[in-house]
Scaffold this motif. Structure first.
Motif, PDB file in Angstrom:
ATOM      1  N   LYS A 182       0.383  11.488  -1.549  1.00 59.42           N
ATOM      2  CA  LYS A 182       1.281  11.823  -2.939  1.00 59.42           C
ATOM      3  C   LYS A 182       0.633  10.696  -3.911  1.00 59.42           C
ATOM      4  O   LYS A 182       0.504   9.456  -3.239  1.00 59.42           O
ATOM      5  N   GLU A 183       0.221  11.092  -4.826  1.00 59.64           N
ATOM      6  CA  GLU A 183       0.001   9.888  -5.975  1.00 59.64           C
ATOM      7  C   GLU A 183       1.068   9.098  -6.203  1.00 59.64           C
ATOM      8  O   GLU A 183       2.402   9.544  -6.584  1.00 59.64           O
ATOM      9  N   GLY A 184       0.963   7.815  -5.863  1.00 55.87           N
ATOM     10  CA  GLY A 184       1.962   6.861  -6.409  1.00 55.87           C
ATOM     11  C   GLY A 184       1.479   5.786  -7.500  1.00 55.87           C
ATOM     12  O   GLY A 184       0.559   6.198  -8.385  1.00 55.87           O
ATOM     13  N   LYS A 185       2.332   4.967  -7.707  1.00 51.41           N
ATOM     14  CA  LYS A 185       2.049   3.861  -8.924  1.00 51.41           C
ATOM     15  C   LYS A 185       0.617   3.562  -8.851  1.00 51.41           C
ATOM     16  O   LYS A 185      -0.008   3.117  -9.843  1.00 51.41           O
ATOM     17  N   LYS A 186       0.332   3.178  -7.722  1.00 53.53           N
ATOM     18  CA  LYS A 186      -1.293   2.157  -7.443  1.00 53.53           C
ATOM     19  C   LYS A 186      -2.108   3.023  -6.781  1.00 53.53           C
ATOM     20  O   LYS A 186      -2.954   2.499  -6.088  1.00 53.53           O
ATOM     21  N   GLY A 187      -2.008   4.351  -6.720  1.00 55.16           N
ATOM     22  CA  GLY A 187      -2.960   5.294  -6.066  1.00 55.16           C
ATOM     23  C   GLY A 187      -2.306   6.134  -5.014  1.00 55.16           C
ATOM     24  O   GLY A 187      -0.784   6.035  -5.043  1.00 55.16           O
ATOM     25  N   LEU A 188      -3.024   6.773  -4.138  1.00 53.43           N
ATOM     26  CA  LEU A 188      -2.447   7.558  -2.944  1.00 53.43           C
ATOM     27  C   LEU A 188      -1.410   6.866  -1.914  1.00 53.43           C
ATOM     28  O   LEU A 188      -2.097   5.908  -1.491  1.00 53.43           O
ATOM     29  N   ASN A 189      -0.462   7.576  -1.543  1.00 59.71           N
ATOM     30  CA  ASN A 189       0.356   7.012  -0.719  1.00 59.71           C
ATOM     31  C   ASN A 189       0.587   8.098   0.472  1.00 59.71           C
ATOM     32  O   ASN A 189       0.440   9.269   0.155  1.00 59.71           O
ATOM     33  N   ALA A 190       0.744   7.657   1.556  1.00 56.17           N
ATOM     34  CA  ALA A 190       1.078   8.461   2.769  1.00 56.17           C
ATOM     35  C   ALA A 190       2.628   8.737   2.677  1.00 56.17           C
ATOM     36  O   ALA A 190       3.396   8.127   2.763  1.00 56.17           O
TER      37      ALA A 190
END
Length: 79
Positions: free
Chosen positions: A64-72
């Motif tokens: 999932k796209e997060g504030k600083k890139g993709l997150n698991a």
């Protein structure tokens, strides 16, 4: 890939496999290395579907796209 029109975020709906490289329970975050690509992704305790994960656990997860890139997210122990 799915663009959610209500919150305008990009979701990648695929199950990925990886290994927990690091997870700090007291701080509630760590990193998972995807098996297929070698990419490392940030994981927050809120993204776990299990009570806990440990270094070297085999897991499946979504991105999932997060504030600083993709997150698991939706992280589970692999069967």
């Amino acid at each position: 890939m799915y663009l959610c029109p209500l919150i305008n975020h990009l979701y990648f709906i695929t199950m990925n496999k990886g290994i927990v490289k690091f997870f700090n329970e007291s701080k509630g975050f760590g990193f998972i290395k995807e098996t297929a690509t070698g990419q490392e992704y940030f994981v927050h305790i809120s993204g776990l579907l299990v009570d806990q994960i440990h270094e070297n656990d085999e897991v499946t997860f979504e991105l999932k796209e997060g504030k600083k890139g993709l997150n698991a997210v939706n992280v589970r122990l692999a069967n």
